[in-house]
Design an enzyme around this catalytic site. Sequence first.
Site, PDB file in Angstrom:
ATOM      1  N   GLN A  90       0.804  -1.213   0.000  1.00  0.00           N
ATOM      2  CA  GLN A  90       0.000   0.000   0.000  1.00  0.00           C
ATOM      3  C   GLN A  90       0.837   1.263   0.000  1.00  0.00           C
ATOM      4  O   GLN A  90       0.356   2.326  -0.400  1.00  0.00           O
ATOM      5  CB  GLN A  90      -0.955   0.010   1.194  1.00  0.00           C
ATOM      6  N   CYS A 135      -5.516   0.389   3.548  1.00  0.00           N
ATOM      7  CA  CYS A 135      -5.519  -1.024   3.981  1.00  0.00           C
ATOM      8  C   CYS A 135      -6.900  -1.649   3.850  1.00  0.00           C
ATOM      9  O   CYS A 135      -7.034  -2.838   3.531  1.00  0.00           O
ATOM     10  CB  CYS A 135      -5.014  -1.145   5.417  1.00  0.00           C
ATOM     11  N   HIS A 170      -6.455  -0.869  11.666  1.00  0.00           N
ATOM     12  CA  HIS A 170      -5.856  -1.470  10.472  1.00  0.00           C
ATOM     13  C   HIS A 170      -6.694  -2.682  10.066  1.00  0.00           C
ATOM     14  O   HIS A 170      -7.143  -3.445  10.930  1.00  0.00           O
ATOM     15  CB  HIS A 170      -4.419  -1.907  10.786  1.00  0.00           C
ATOM     16  N   ASN A 205      -1.137  -9.086   5.158  1.00  0.00           N
ATOM     17  CA  ASN A 205      -1.083  -7.639   5.326  1.00  0.00           C
ATOM     18  C   ASN A 205      -0.878  -6.983   3.960  1.00  0.00           C
ATOM     19  O   ASN A 205      -0.763  -7.675   2.942  1.00  0.00           O
ATOM     20  CB  ASN A 205       0.043  -7.265   6.295  1.00  0.00           C
TER      21      ASN A 205
END
Length: 374
Positions: free
Chosen positions: A155, A161, A297, A323
Site C-alpha cells: 500500500q 488497507c 488497520h 497484510n
Amino acid sequence: MARALAMMLLMAIALTTTMSAASTMDITDKDLASEESLWAMYERWCENHSVEREIGDKTRRFNVFKENARMIHEFNQQDVPYKLSLNLFGDMTDEEVERTYGRCSNIRSNSRKRRHQGRLTQGSIIAREDLPAAVDWRMMGYDQRPSAVTNVKRQGTCGGCWAFAAIAAVEGINSIKTRNLTSLSVQQLLDCDKGNEGCRGGNAEGAFKYIIHHGGIETEAEYPYVGHEHGRCLVPKQDQNTVVTIDGYKQVPPNEVALMQAVAAQPVVVALDANSTAFRRYGGGVFVGPCGTDLNHEMTVVGYGTTNEQDSKKRMDYWIIKNSLGPEWGENGYIRIARDVNSQAEDGLCGILIYASYPVKFKRKGVNDTMKIV
C-alpha cells in the site's frame, strides 16, 4: 483423508518456516560492535529495501536505524514466540511510522454494539471439534482447489488497507467459486468508492457495498495501483465490462469458533490494533502482543494452524493473516497472530474477533465470471 491432512500440515509448516527465514534480517553482536559495522549493516538494509536517502538526511536516518537495531536485537534475545525485524521501517522512528502509516481503517472498536456475545457455548465447542485442524488458502490444493490468495501487495504511504483487505477477500471467494485466481483492482476502490475516503481510510464492508452496487470490480491489470488517489473515478458508473462480481457480504459473530468456521470456508477481513511497536516491527513467529483493541488497520485472514513443537505445552494456535505492507514486512508480508487466547477470549488478541466480515458469491452454472466481456 488422514494422510492428506498430515501432508497439508507438513506443507503449511514448511511454508511458514521458509517465509519466516526469508523475511528476517538477522542482527548479530558483531553487527553492533562498532560504528563501522553498524554503517555496513545500514548499507545492506538500504540495498535490501531499495532505499535511497539524501546525503543530508542519511546521518540522521542512520542514528535512528542503529537505535532500532539495538532495540530489536535486545528484544530478540528474550524467550518470546516471535521476533522483531529491521523491516521496511528500519530507519524510521515510531512517531514517523505513525505519521506516515498510521490509521487506515475508520472502524472504532466501540463504534457499534456487538450483535452477539463473544463467549463460547457448548454448541460452539462441538463446532470447533468438527473444523479442520489447519487451513491455508495460500496453498495450491487446499480443499482440492487452486490457491485463493494472490501475491502480497504494497500500500505504501496511502492509507488504503481497507481496500487491500476487501480485495484480498473478493479475490479469495472468486477463486474458490470459479477456480480462477485473478488479481483485482484496489485502485478502483480508492478512486470510485465514495462511501469510503480513499487513502485517508475506510472499511471493507463499505468496499463490498460499492462492488455490489457498481456490479463488479476490474482487474489489477486493467486498473493498476498507483499509490495515491487519481482524484476521479476512471471507470463508468455502470461498467458492463467488470470482471468479478459478488452477491453480498456477511458479518462474522465476534467469537473464535465463528471466525474459524468462516476462514475454513474462505478468506475473511478483520480489523485489528496494529499500533504497537512490536506489531509494526514484527519479523516472524507467533505474535502475542502487546496490543489493544483500537481497530486502526484491516487485513485478511487466509488460514489458521498450530505450531509443531514436540512439547504440547509449548504449541501455539495462530491465525495466518495477509497484510498490505509488501513482502518485506513480517513473514513475507504475513503475520501469524495467536488465537485461543483465554485472557482475551471475547475480543481476541488485538481485537481480531470484534469486526470481521466476508463477501458472498454464488456459483452460476455455465458462467465464467473471471473473463472480461468483449
